[in-house]
Design an enzyme around this catalytic site. Structure first.
Site, PDB file in Angstrom:
ATOM      1  N   ARG A 140       2.954  -9.554  10.448  1.00  0.00           N
ATOM      2  CA  ARG A 140       4.273  -8.410  10.818  1.00  0.00           C
ATOM      3  C   ARG A 140       5.582  -9.710   9.408  1.00  0.00           C
ATOM      4  O   ARG A 140       6.403  -9.728   9.708  1.00  0.00           O
ATOM      5  CB  ARG A 140       4.821  -7.933  11.276  1.00  0.00           C
ATOM      6  CG  ARG A 140       3.912  -7.183  11.987  1.00  0.00           C
ATOM      7  CD  ARG A 140       3.354  -5.592  11.948  1.00  0.00           C
ATOM      8  NE  ARG A 140       2.791  -6.190  11.144  1.00  0.00           N
ATOM      9  CZ  ARG A 140       1.754  -5.392  10.198  1.00  0.00           C
ATOM     10  NH1 ARG A 140       2.555  -4.536   9.330  1.00  0.00           N
ATOM     11  NH2 ARG A 140       0.807  -6.147   9.012  1.00  0.00           N
ATOM     12  N   GLN A 168      -7.266  -3.639  10.405  1.00  0.00           N
ATOM     13  CA  GLN A 168      -5.628  -3.726  10.991  1.00  0.00           C
ATOM     14  C   GLN A 168      -6.418  -2.358  11.892  1.00  0.00           C
ATOM     15  O   GLN A 168      -5.137  -1.212  12.255  1.00  0.00           O
ATOM     16  CB  GLN A 168      -4.231  -3.460   9.924  1.00  0.00           C
ATOM     17  CG  GLN A 168      -4.032  -4.744   8.883  1.00  0.00           C
ATOM     18  CD  GLN A 168      -2.823  -4.395   8.229  1.00  0.00           C
ATOM     19  OE1 GLN A 168      -2.061  -3.806   9.188  1.00  0.00           O
ATOM     20  NE2 GLN A 168      -2.896  -4.324   7.139  1.00  0.00           N
ATOM     21  N   LYS A 185       1.311  -1.624   0.194  1.00  0.00           N
ATOM     22  CA  LYS A 185       0.051   0.173  -0.194  1.00  0.00           C
ATOM     23  C   LYS A 185       0.765   1.195  -0.304  1.00  0.00           C
ATOM     24  O   LYS A 185       0.531   2.565  -0.400  1.00  0.00           O
ATOM     25  CB  LYS A 185      -1.053   0.160   1.625  1.00  0.00           C
ATOM     26  CG  LYS A 185       0.260   0.018   2.311  1.00  0.00           C
ATOM     27  CD  LYS A 185      -1.200  -0.064   3.817  1.00  0.00           C
ATOM     28  CE  LYS A 185      -0.822   0.111   4.743  1.00  0.00           C
ATOM     29  NZ  LYS A 185      -0.565   1.368   5.098  1.00  0.00           N
ATOM     30  N   THR A 186       1.538   0.688   0.661  1.00  0.00           N
ATOM     31  CA  THR A 186       2.877   2.380   1.086  1.00  0.00           C
ATOM     32  C   THR A 186       3.439   2.858  -1.047  1.00  0.00           C
ATOM     33  O   THR A 186       3.038   3.721  -0.741  1.00  0.00           O
ATOM     34  CB  THR A 186       3.973   2.330   1.522  1.00  0.00           C
ATOM     35  OG1 THR A 186       3.410   1.616   2.762  1.00  0.00           O
ATOM     36  CG2 THR A 186       4.484   4.140   1.600  1.00  0.00           C
ATOM     37  N   ASP A 198      -3.623   8.025   4.319  1.00  0.00           N
ATOM     38  CA  ASP A 198      -2.940   6.292   4.603  1.00  0.00           C
ATOM     39  C   ASP A 198      -2.755   5.533   5.740  1.00  0.00           C
ATOM     40  O   ASP A 198      -3.598   6.889   6.609  1.00  0.00           O
ATOM     41  CB  ASP A 198      -1.187   6.701   4.704  1.00  0.00           C
ATOM     42  CG  ASP A 198      -0.180   5.232   5.418  1.00  0.00           C
ATOM     43  OD1 ASP A 198      -1.376   4.660   4.752  1.00  0.00           O
ATOM     44  OD2 ASP A 198       0.583   4.991   5.723  1.00  0.00           O
ATOM     45  N   GLU A 199      -3.143   4.990   6.240  1.00  0.00           N
ATOM     46  CA  GLU A 199      -3.971   4.019   7.439  1.00  0.00           C
ATOM     47  C   GLU A 199      -5.561   4.490   7.615  1.00  0.00           C
ATOM     48  O   GLU A 199      -5.607   5.155   8.756  1.00  0.00           O
ATOM     49  CB  GLU A 199      -3.373   4.571   8.553  1.00  0.00           C
ATOM     50  CG  GLU A 199      -2.015   4.093   8.111  1.00  0.00           C
ATOM     51  CD  GLU A 199      -1.491   2.559   8.229  1.00  0.00           C
ATOM     52  OE1 GLU A 199      -1.934   1.845   8.745  1.00  0.00           O
ATOM     53  OE2 GLU A 199      -0.272   2.039   8.754  1.00  0.00           O
TER      54      GLU A 199
END
Length: 722
Positions: free
Chosen positions: A600, A247, A32-33, A216-217
């Site tokens: 992670r 998340q 996504k980044t 973002d997020e």
DNA sequence: ATAAAGTGACTTTTT
DNA sequence: GTCACTTTAT
């Protein structure tokens, strides 16, 4: 643009989506980044959008910095002028620029969590409320929640008597902040949302300026953040948000992942793009993550997949207690590194609560292995740093009452509670800030306040007022570092802090470290330094350069990835945390927290639970986390074939040092027998119910009069026979 | 006014 | 078991 060749079709679709609202639902590790940064590059490089018109917001400075670096690498000079920052820093800038429309000046200070609690405490005291019945933390949480819901004190809904009290505290709390020319974290969002809502002209100006907004997020936005984004997008609807409802782990901070659903309603024309291909983890890791998250109701199932193959099984390990869990982790890391297969920096250890870090740190220390711990609190929360900060803030903004209260008698200069109380009441009666009265008293008998105050009060306060006015006069001619040095010298801080003890030396070292940080601001203002320090997050302090294992909370782990991940303390009461038990929504968040942790891991994942867990320093029997039952057996390697003995006692791991000669050669004798009465330094008197030898240790069950049944290791507990 | 000793809450996560 | 705050003694 050849960068697009490295993207999968969904990622390309997102990057090249046309104008208008776009919602990207991005699974963990789905790039996504990359999508966000490529999108920025695409807008500027391909669509000819000027960087000036682009706004990208993140939650942490680290995420912002990372995105900035990547954009820089892609666009170089062409990307200059882009607005990229956290919600708070972006709002901070808007508020300074638009302070004319707001009830504070542009040189306002930011009250951090600690300051906020101090204000609430002070207010509770001033209102003569019982701080046992109205705990500052709880009251502050209510105020914060209201602010996140865009409710000012005047609009605070009152349904119970407690609400009524909270409202009174909230009113006075807000009054204190404004009188101090301060805003808290919540205010930064609240005031910005308020500004955009109330002033159409300002709204239009910013909406026209930020023609393209990227977030973002997005699942972690609260009502205030969502509202201000909506206002900013009101003219053009060019809003590109990336998030993953699974998340969402900041509910307690007001975040509402339903904003993802709301987005779809508020922007009906939104394109929705799903990113499900994972580039991080093995399929076994993804499968166990999905098995865990599927336990949550009402969600759209995602099918995460990877081309990396199955990979290793998930390592599940049961241990005796937290201490053994820590030794196990350290041992595994040491062994793995020794075998040359991995580097120390490949490992991360994650836990639910910060308190769990200590026992891990001790284990690393005992093994003489370096590690790093994510947590700004460790530095910025220290007393010596807060002391210096209080002085700097006071010099910058003498109205800051909280900093004034801290600085006025640190180090001790004979100004006690009585003197401070009369200063405050006097200032209040004139509607002045105590800091301003103090400044004026600095001139001595010439002061307009001199005659109005008792001799004792004015003579003790005057010297400090003189100091303060000096700093205020210097402040604009000195760099932040020079001002800091002047203050440290004037108050003889070194002398105060260095008392000859190791602790004193360490504190002074911290002050020196803080000096080094200030040195970076020689070309910038004191205000910039104060703001940046107030807005650093734990995650920002992580330095990737050191090649050592990382210890962090599951919250801090979001957005990171490691080849090998240990998640420790997978016990009922710890994860899920006991405080979430009675709230179904909170329980779902606990599950998401584990999901975040699992995802992670790139190659190896260890899930650890123990038979006993420490709570308040006491060890008590613990159940394995319910989430472990959700992971299919066939994904798991528990050290035995077939998983039959999955939770058997014989799998208890014994750290190596316990196998040292003194321990293994000497056979422990059973010293205690049922019926004996014993005393324990902390738990008082009790009666032995059972005693047995296990792994050359005597394990004793004792029933204590005061606290009930405890299991202790005889050689460790300081028992006395009565 | 300050230092020492005692008490009680606390542990969820943080911009 | 630890911290921060309060009470008590100097």
């Amino acid at each position: 643009m050849d960068v697009l060749r490295d993207l999968n079709p969904q990622q390309q679709q997102a990057v090249m989506a046309g104008t208008g609202p776009v919602l990207v639902l991005a699974g963990p590790g789905s790039g996504k980044t990359r999508v966000l940064t490529q999108r920025i590059a695409y807008l500027i490089g391909q669509m000819g959008v000027r960087p000036y018109h682009v706004l990208a917001v993140t939650f942490t400075n680290k995420a912002a910095r990372e995105m900035g670096d990547r954009v820089d690498r892609m666009l170089g000079e062409r990307g200059r002028g882009l607005t990229l920052g956290t919600f708070h820093s972006t709002c901070g800038r808007i508020l300074r620029r638009e302070a004319d429309h707001l009830p504070f000046d542009s040189n306002y200070v930011i009250f951090d969590a600690d300051d906020q609690i101090r204000v609430v405490k002070q207010v509770i005291k001033d209102l003569n409320l019982d701080d046992k019945r109205y705990r500052p933390h709880g009251v502050h949480a209510s105020i914060s929640r209201a602010k996140n819901e865009l409710l000012f004190a005047e609009d605070f809904p009152v349904q119970t008597y407690r609400d009524e009290v909270v409202k009174r505290v909230y009113l006075r709390y807000q009054h204190t902040l404004l009188a101090s020319n301060a805003v808290d974290f919540d205010d930064m969002l609240l005031w910005t949302a308020f500004l955009l809502e109330e002033s159409p002209a300002v709204r239009e100006r910013y909406s026209r300026r930020y023609e393209h907004i990227l977030v973002d997020e997005f699942q972690d936005t609260n009502m205030a953040q969502y509202t201000l984004l909506k206002h900013l997008a009101s003219f053009h609807q060019n809003i590109f948000v990336v998030g993953d409802p699974d998340q969402s782990i900041y509910r307690w901070r007001g975040a509402d992942f339903r904003n993802v659903l709301r987005f779809d309603e508020d922007f009906p024309s939104a394109q929705i793009i799903l990113l499900e291909q994972n580039y991080r983890s093995t399929q076994n890791i993804l499968d166990s993550a999905m098995a865990v998250i599927d336990g949550n109701p009402h969600r759209t199932k995602k099918q995460l997949f990877t081309e990396r193959g199955e990979g290793q099984k998930i390592m599940l390990q049961e241990l005796y207690d937290d201490r053994e869990m820590a030794s196990f982790v350290v041992e595994r890391i040491a062994r793995s590194v020794a075998s040359q297969r991995t580097q120390p920096g490949d490992f991360a250890v994650m836990y639910r609560t910060n308190a769990q870090s200590r026992i891990l740190e001790e284990a690393f220390l005992a093994a003489n292995l370096p590690y790093k711990l994510v947590g700004a609190q460790r530095f910025y929360g220290r007393r010596e740093i807060k002391d210096i900060m209080a002085y700097l803030r006071l010099a910058h903004n003498p109205k800051d009452e909280i900093s004034m209260l801290r600085a006025i008698n640190t180090p001790r200069r004979g100004i006690g509670t009585k003197t401070i109380a009369s200063l405050r009441t006097y200032a209040q009666s004139l509607d002045l800030s105590p800091g301003n009265v103090l400044l004026d008293l600095g001139v001595g008998a010439e002061s307009e306040h001199w005659e109005s105050l008792p001799n004792r009060v004015r003579t003790t306060l005057s010297p400090f007022g003189k100091l303060l006015s000096n700093w205020c006069n210097f402040r604009d001619d000195l760099s932040p570092l020079e001002l800091m040095d002047q203050i440290i010298k004037d108050i003889a801080y070194r002398n105060y802090i260095e008392d000859g003890s190791d602790e004193g030396a360490e504190r002074w070292e911290n002050v020196m470290e803080f000096r080094r940080l200030a040195a970076d601001y020689n070309e910038k203002s004191l205000m910039a330094f104060l703001e940046d320090v107030a807005l650093v997050s734990d995650q920002d302090t992580l330095d990737a350069s050191a090649n050592v294992p990382t210890l962090m909370t599951l919250h801090a782990a979001k957005g990171l990835e490691f080849p090998v991940v240990f998640i420790v303390g997978l016990n009922e009461g710890t994860l899920p945390h006991i405080r979430s038990f009675d709230d179904p929504e909170a329980m779902q968040e606990e599950r998401r927290l584990l999901y975040v942790g699992i995802t992670r891991a790139e190659d190896s994942l260890y899930l650890l639970h123990s038979l006993n867990r420490y709570n308040f320093g006491y060890s008590e029997p613990a159940e394995p986390s319910r989430y472990l039952d959700d992971i299919p057996m066939l994904l798991i390697d528990d050290g035995y074939t077939g998983g039959q003995k999955r939770r058997s006692r014989s799998s208890i791991f014994r750290p190596e040092k316990w196998e040292s000669p003194e321990y293994t050669e000497q056979v422990v004798e059973q010293e205690y027998s049922p019926g004996m009465r014993v005393g324990h330094p902390a738990w008082g008197e009790g009666m032995i119910l059972n005693s047995k030898i296990e792994d050359n240790e005597e394990i004793v069950d004792i029933f204590f009069e005061d606290i009930g049944l405890k299991k202790v290791v005889a050689s460790l507990a300081k028992l006395t026979v009565l």
